[in-house]
Scaffold this motif. Structure first.
Motif, PDB file in Angstrom:
ATOM      1  N   ASP A 428     -66.693 -28.201 -64.414  1.00 15.37           N
ATOM      2  CA  ASP A 428     -67.841 -29.028 -64.052  1.00 15.37           C
ATOM      3  C   ASP A 428     -68.613 -28.254 -62.993  1.00 15.37           C
ATOM      4  O   ASP A 428     -68.137 -28.074 -61.867  1.00 15.37           O
ATOM      5  CB  ASP A 428     -67.356 -30.366 -63.492  1.00 15.37           C
ATOM      6  CG  ASP A 428     -68.518 -31.237 -63.044  1.00 15.37           C
ATOM      7  OD1 ASP A 428     -69.671 -30.759 -63.104  1.00 15.37           O
ATOM      8  OD2 ASP A 428     -68.262 -32.381 -62.633  1.00 15.37           O
ATOM      9  N   LYS A 430     -70.922 -28.896 -61.182  1.00  8.21           N
ATOM     10  CA  LYS A 430     -71.248 -29.607 -59.932  1.00  8.21           C
ATOM     11  C   LYS A 430     -70.202 -29.321 -58.850  1.00  8.21           C
ATOM     12  O   LYS A 430     -70.482 -29.421 -57.664  1.00  8.21           O
ATOM     13  CB  LYS A 430     -71.316 -31.120 -60.196  1.00  8.21           C
ATOM     14  CG  LYS A 430     -72.517 -31.562 -61.015  1.00  8.21           C
ATOM     15  CD  LYS A 430     -72.720 -33.073 -60.868  1.00  8.21           C
ATOM     16  CE  LYS A 430     -73.656 -33.597 -61.942  1.00  8.21           C
ATOM     17  NZ  LYS A 430     -72.962 -33.781 -63.258  1.00  8.21           N
ATOM     18  N   SER A 593     -90.991 -35.448 -71.043  1.00  9.69           N
ATOM     19  CA  SER A 593     -89.567 -35.187 -71.202  1.00  9.69           C
ATOM     20  C   SER A 593     -89.337 -33.703 -71.012  1.00  9.69           C
ATOM     21  O   SER A 593     -90.228 -32.884 -71.250  1.00  9.69           O
ATOM     22  CB  SER A 593     -89.105 -35.627 -72.591  1.00  9.69           C
ATOM     23  OG  SER A 593     -89.670 -34.781 -73.553  1.00  9.69           O
ATOM     24  N   PHE A 595     -86.654 -30.790 -68.623  1.00  8.77           N
ATOM     25  CA  PHE A 595     -85.494 -30.484 -67.797  1.00  8.77           C
ATOM     26  C   PHE A 595     -85.999 -30.103 -66.407  1.00  8.77           C
ATOM     27  O   PHE A 595     -87.021 -29.407 -66.287  1.00  8.77           O
ATOM     28  CB  PHE A 595     -84.704 -29.316 -68.392  1.00  8.77           C
ATOM     29  CG  PHE A 595     -84.172 -29.611 -69.760  1.00  8.77           C
ATOM     30  CD1 PHE A 595     -82.861 -30.045 -69.924  1.00  8.77           C
ATOM     31  CD2 PHE A 595     -84.987 -29.483 -70.884  1.00  8.77           C
ATOM     32  CE1 PHE A 595     -82.373 -30.318 -71.197  1.00  8.77           C
ATOM     33  CE2 PHE A 595     -84.511 -29.765 -72.148  1.00  8.77           C
ATOM     34  CZ  PHE A 595     -83.192 -30.180 -72.312  1.00  8.77           C
ATOM     35  N   CYS A 597     -85.036 -28.358 -62.645  1.00  5.57           N
ATOM     36  CA  CYS A 597     -84.070 -27.483 -61.972  1.00  5.57           C
ATOM     37  C   CYS A 597     -83.547 -28.188 -60.730  1.00  5.57           C
ATOM     38  O   CYS A 597     -84.327 -28.597 -59.865  1.00  5.57           O
ATOM     39  CB  CYS A 597     -84.740 -26.160 -61.603  1.00  5.57           C
ATOM     40  SG  CYS A 597     -83.660 -25.069 -60.685  1.00  5.57           S
ATOM     41  N   ARG A 598     -82.228 -28.333 -60.659  1.00  2.00           N
ATOM     42  CA  ARG A 598     -81.632 -29.011 -59.504  1.00  2.00           C
ATOM     43  C   ARG A 598     -81.770 -28.189 -58.228  1.00  2.00           C
ATOM     44  O   ARG A 598     -81.654 -28.695 -57.125  1.00  2.00           O
ATOM     45  CB  ARG A 598     -80.132 -29.254 -59.758  1.00  2.00           C
ATOM     46  CG  ARG A 598     -79.862 -30.428 -60.684  1.00  2.00           C
ATOM     47  CD  ARG A 598     -78.404 -30.825 -60.582  1.00  2.00           C
ATOM     48  NE  ARG A 598     -77.551 -29.726 -60.981  1.00  2.00           N
ATOM     49  CZ  ARG A 598     -76.908 -29.675 -62.142  1.00  2.00           C
ATOM     50  NH1 ARG A 598     -77.030 -30.662 -62.995  1.00  2.00           N
ATOM     51  NH2 ARG A 598     -76.161 -28.650 -62.454  1.00  2.00           N
ATOM     52  N   ASP A 623     -77.389 -24.126 -66.568  1.00  2.00           N
ATOM     53  CA  ASP A 623     -76.398 -25.020 -65.965  1.00  2.00           C
ATOM     54  C   ASP A 623     -76.958 -25.798 -64.788  1.00  2.00           C
ATOM     55  O   ASP A 623     -76.414 -26.834 -64.398  1.00  2.00           O
ATOM     56  CB  ASP A 623     -75.180 -24.212 -65.486  1.00  2.00           C
ATOM     57  CG  ASP A 623     -74.349 -23.728 -66.662  1.00  2.00           C
ATOM     58  OD1 ASP A 623     -74.479 -24.324 -67.750  1.00  2.00           O
ATOM     59  OD2 ASP A 623     -73.603 -22.753 -66.481  1.00  2.00           O
ATOM     60  N   ASP A 624     -78.021 -25.277 -64.185  1.00  2.00           N
ATOM     61  CA  ASP A 624     -78.587 -25.949 -63.023  1.00  2.00           C
ATOM     62  C   ASP A 624     -79.784 -26.831 -63.376  1.00  2.00           C
ATOM     63  O   ASP A 624     -80.490 -27.302 -62.495  1.00  2.00           O
ATOM     64  CB  ASP A 624     -78.970 -24.911 -61.960  1.00  2.00           C
ATOM     65  CG  ASP A 624     -77.734 -24.282 -61.357  1.00  2.00           C
ATOM     66  OD1 ASP A 624     -76.787 -25.028 -61.066  1.00  2.00           O
ATOM     67  OD2 ASP A 624     -77.688 -23.044 -61.224  1.00  2.00           O
ATOM     68  N   PHE A 625     -80.001 -27.051 -64.659  1.00  2.00           N
ATOM     69  CA  PHE A 625     -81.088 -27.942 -65.089  1.00  2.00           C
ATOM     70  C   PHE A 625     -80.506 -29.265 -65.566  1.00  2.00           C
ATOM     71  O   PHE A 625     -79.429 -29.291 -66.174  1.00  2.00           O
ATOM     72  CB  PHE A 625     -81.880 -27.301 -66.236  1.00  2.00           C
ATOM     73  CG  PHE A 625     -82.925 -26.316 -65.761  1.00  2.00           C
ATOM     74  CD1 PHE A 625     -84.270 -26.658 -65.733  1.00  2.00           C
ATOM     75  CD2 PHE A 625     -82.558 -25.044 -65.313  1.00  2.00           C
ATOM     76  CE1 PHE A 625     -85.225 -25.758 -65.291  1.00  2.00           C
ATOM     77  CE2 PHE A 625     -83.501 -24.147 -64.869  1.00  2.00           C
ATOM     78  CZ  PHE A 625     -84.839 -24.506 -64.856  1.00  2.00           C
ATOM     79  N   GLU A 626     -81.225 -30.367 -65.274  1.00  2.00           N
ATOM     80  CA  GLU A 626     -80.797 -31.621 -65.875  1.00  2.00           C
ATOM     81  C   GLU A 626     -81.955 -32.247 -66.637  1.00  2.00           C
ATOM     82  O   GLU A 626     -83.114 -32.119 -66.251  1.00  2.00           O
ATOM     83  CB  GLU A 626     -80.203 -32.567 -64.838  1.00  2.00           C
ATOM     84  CG  GLU A 626     -81.087 -32.929 -63.695  1.00  2.00           C
ATOM     85  CD  GLU A 626     -80.279 -33.593 -62.573  1.00  2.00           C
ATOM     86  OE1 GLU A 626     -79.040 -33.639 -62.675  1.00  2.00           O
ATOM     87  OE2 GLU A 626     -80.912 -34.037 -61.606  1.00  2.00           O
ATOM     88  N   ARG A 627     -81.586 -32.916 -67.700  1.00  2.00           N
ATOM     89  CA  ARG A 627     -82.605 -33.510 -68.576  1.00  2.00           C
ATOM     90  C   ARG A 627     -83.289 -34.675 -67.889  1.00  2.00           C
ATOM     91  O   ARG A 627     -82.642 -35.453 -67.164  1.00  2.00           O
ATOM     92  CB  ARG A 627     -81.937 -33.966 -69.879  1.00  2.00           C
ATOM     93  CG  ARG A 627     -82.936 -34.475 -70.907  1.00  2.00           C
ATOM     94  CD  ARG A 627     -82.212 -34.992 -72.128  1.00  2.00           C
ATOM     95  NE  ARG A 627     -81.737 -33.921 -72.975  1.00  2.00           N
ATOM     96  CZ  ARG A 627     -82.490 -33.272 -73.862  1.00  2.00           C
ATOM     97  NH1 ARG A 627     -83.768 -33.565 -73.990  1.00  2.00           N
ATOM     98  NH2 ARG A 627     -81.971 -32.323 -74.607  1.00  2.00           N
ATOM     99  N   ILE A 628     -84.580 -34.804 -68.068  1.00  2.00           N
ATOM    100  CA  ILE A 628     -85.313 -35.973 -67.587  1.00  2.00           C
ATOM    101  C   ILE A 628     -86.136 -36.540 -68.737  1.00  2.00           C
ATOM    102  O   ILE A 628     -86.407 -35.859 -69.708  1.00  2.00           O
ATOM    103  CB  ILE A 628     -86.240 -35.635 -66.395  1.00  2.00           C
ATOM    104  CG1 ILE A 628     -87.214 -34.506 -66.788  1.00  2.00           C
ATOM    105  CG2 ILE A 628     -85.469 -35.272 -65.166  1.00  2.00           C
ATOM    106  CD1 ILE A 628     -88.333 -34.329 -65.806  1.00  2.00           C
TER     107      ILE A 628
END
Ligand code: FEO
Length: 629
Positions: A428, A430, A593, A595, A597-598, A623-628
């Motif tokens: 994970d 995170k 919609s 992604f 970047c965290r 890996d450092d992107f999350e879907r929005i």
């Protein structure tokens, strides 16, 4: 049909590309074409800066006519009389009677020599520092002899900060519809051609180029308009910094360029073995077969690399022809300040090595490694020790920061154990954010150019000797400067640091931006490198002892040379940054919609994030992107 391009409201490019020319000046292959740049200033008076090669006449005259419209042409400034820029001179005078030729005395003489044309009464002769006012613009003439010919001058428009730079800052390569260097990926696609252009055209005249750079350093430069290649706007530091190195004959890269001449592959074999031995020692290498790679490219690479190896067979009791031509070119272009090693081959009378050595002795400040390795037809096992010794000597003469231990180094240490690849469902990412990273500004100095970036990878390794490690992304300009200089500073950020510091050092590239511009921070440590005097509780200056290649990053192990505290404010951590400093992402709009970047908040729009996607701001991966949305 005309094809002009607007540069500013009253400056128009009226030049042309040429993709049919095979050999520039009859010597240099131009597989990507070349541009002949000419510029038209539409002020109260109209001014044309230089013309083009005869190959581009038709388009050029159409361009000038279209850009002028019904206006007369008042001045033609001839900055450089070489025919690829002056061949339309007579026809311009015929088409635009009354045009005044603006040039210096040396140019006037060359005009007569080349064209049997007397600019005579109509000429406006200028010298160093003379000026011509055209209405809203004032043109200042600056002599630049031998950048490339003796008559060369450049023109500085002090009202707009525009330097019409003649051959200086030019490049091979057609413009292909673009005009400014920031419209293309210049470093990736054109820097090699800019280097090849510089080294072959004016490489011999480093001192004269330095004199021009000195004059240019006193000018405020907004635009540089060369006679070939792209216009520089705003981002002049990148090409300026290269010119400072090239004109001083200082290498851009620490490593070994091997140029070899081989008839039946045996000299090549020795060169290959040397390259392998060098790589095993962490030395970067580049290899060229002089029978295949044009001399102009090898000359350019010789200006680039710090260490040069020449491996040549003997031919007709001399140096192999293609190698002789390369060596002659290097000497003629004044190559200097290099460490050189030589390998010779000869089945009955090996003598190419000594002949190469004698030629290179004509160059200044060449450190020629004494032992020439002699091969008789083919390398034999006992001679591997000689190759090893040469690899040792070359590696020892490189700065420690340039010795980058390859990844294979670790594999060998672990006696062939395979890399550990964790199962995807056991990792994970995170969890990585649970590490108590700090955040730091890493600063470097490349000549008179300062730069810095944000890192989170500083750790003390040992106390005696006092050593730290840092890991730096290879895509960062800061990384390349550390490889080159071996020195850096770490400013430990405190919890008062605002997001703007991360934007300044993290979200723009030092290759084309001065990251300290407008900061007012000019504090330097003993090593001359800047540090952050604000939002910083401590500064560590260090010198690289060892470097290790980890694919995307290099790990630098460094000795601390200075350390001092600036305040008792607590250090910022990665977690603190996310909780308190980094702006919270705005809630996504309903219809958007993609992604986010965290790390830096960059938004990628689209349904699928490519597996090899790299964030253009902070260089982090998928890996450092999350879907929005
Ligand atoms: Fe493109 Fe020296 O001329």
């Amino acid at each position: 049909m005309y094809c002009t391009k607007k540069i500013t409201d009253d400056l128009i490019w009226v030049g042309a590309d040429d993709r049919r020319l095979a050999m520039f000046e009859g010597v240099y292959a131009v597989p990507h074409g070349v541009s002949y740049n000419s510029y038209l200033l539409l002020d109260e008076k109209t001014v044309l800066f230089d013309t083009v090669d005869r190959a581009a006449h038709q388009r050029f005259f159409e361009n000038v006519a279209a850009a002028l419209g019904s206006r007369p042409l008042d001045y033609l400034v001839i900055q450089h009389m070489e025919p690829d820029h002056s061949s339309a001179l007579i026809e311009i005078a015929v088409r635009y009677p009354g045009v005044k030729i603006v040039c210096n005395e040396k140019t006037l003489a060359l005009i007569k020599q080349f064209y049997d044309f007397d600019a005579g009464e109509g000429a406006y002769i200028v010298g160093e520092g003379d000026a011509l006012n055209t209405g809203r613009h004032t043109l200042n003439f600056i002599m630049a002899p031998m950048v490339h010919w003796p008559e060369v001058m450049v023109t500085y428009d002090s009202s707009t900060g525009t330097l019409f730079s003649a051959d200086a800052f030019g490049s091979f390569g057609a413009l292909n519809g673009a005009l400014f260097s920031d419209e293309v990926d210049f470093n990736r696609d054109y820097m090699d051609e800019a280097r090849r252009y510089y080294t072959n055209i004016v490489g011999k005249y480093g001192w004269q180029v330095s004199a021009l750079l000195n004059k240019a350093s006193a000018l405020s430069l907004e635009l540089i308009c060369p006679l070939h290649g792209f216009i520089w706007r705003g981002n002049v530091r990148d090409i300026m910094s290269k010119y400072l190195l090239w004109s001083a004959y200082e290498p851009e890269e620490y490593g070994v360029m091997i140029a070899y001449a081989s008839v039946y592959g045996n000299t090549e074999n020795a060169a290959e073995i040397l390259a392998c031995r060098l790589r095993e020692r962490g030395v970067r290498t580049a290899m060229y077969d002089v029978s295949v790679t044009p001399a102009s490219s090898i000359l350019s690479e010789a200006f680039r690399w710090s260490h040069l190896v020449f491996a040549s067979t003997t031919y007709n009791a001399g140096i192999f022809v293609a190698m002789e031509s390369v060596i002659n070119d290097l000497v003629a272009h004044n190559i200097q300040n290099r460490t050189v090693a030589i390998i010779e081959n000869g089945s009955w009378a090996a003598m190419s090595g000594e002949l190469i050595r004698l030629k290179l002795l004509e160059c200044r400040n060449m450190n020629i490694i004494e032992n020439i390795i002699t091969i008789n037809s083919g390398l034999k096992t006992p001679q591997l020790a000689e190759i090893d010794a040469l690899a040792d000597a070359l590696a020892a003469s490189l700065p420690p920061s340039a010795i980058v231990k390859p990844r294979g180094f670790y594999a060998a240490e672990r006696a062939g154990a395979p890399d550990v690849v964790p199962a995807a469902n056991r990792v994970d990412m995170k969890t990585m954010f649970k590490l108590s990273y700090g955040l730091f500004v890493l600063t470097v100095r490349d000549g008179d150019r300062d730069n810095g970036c944000i890192i989170n990878t500083v750790a003390q390794m040992t106390e005696t000797p006092l050593r730290i490690s840092i890991t730096v992304n290879k895509a960062n300009y800061t990384h390349d400067v550390i490889i080159k200089t071996g020195a850096f500073n770490v400013s430990v950020l405190d919890t008062g640091v605002p997001f703007s510091v991360f934007e300044r050092f993290g979200f723009q590239s030092g290759r084309d931006k001065d990251k300290f511009a407008g900061s007012g921070w000019d504090s330097r440590a003993e090593n001359g490198i800047r540090y952050m005097p604000k939002y910083t509780n401590g500064v560590i200056a260090a010198r690289v002892a060892e470097s290790y290649d980890y694919g995307t990053h290099t790990l630098f192990v460094a000795d601390v040379t200075e350390a001092f505290a600036l305040s008792d404010e607590p250090s910022v951590t990665y977690q603190y940054y996310f909780d308190n400093i980094k702006p919270k992402p705005k809630p996504p709009q309903k219809d958007v919609s993609g992604f986010v970047c965290r790390i830096c908040g960059y938004m990628y729009e689209g349904d699928e994030l490519p597996a090899d996607y790299v964030c253009p701001l902070c260089k982090h991966g998928p890996d450092d992107f999350e879907r929005i949305g």
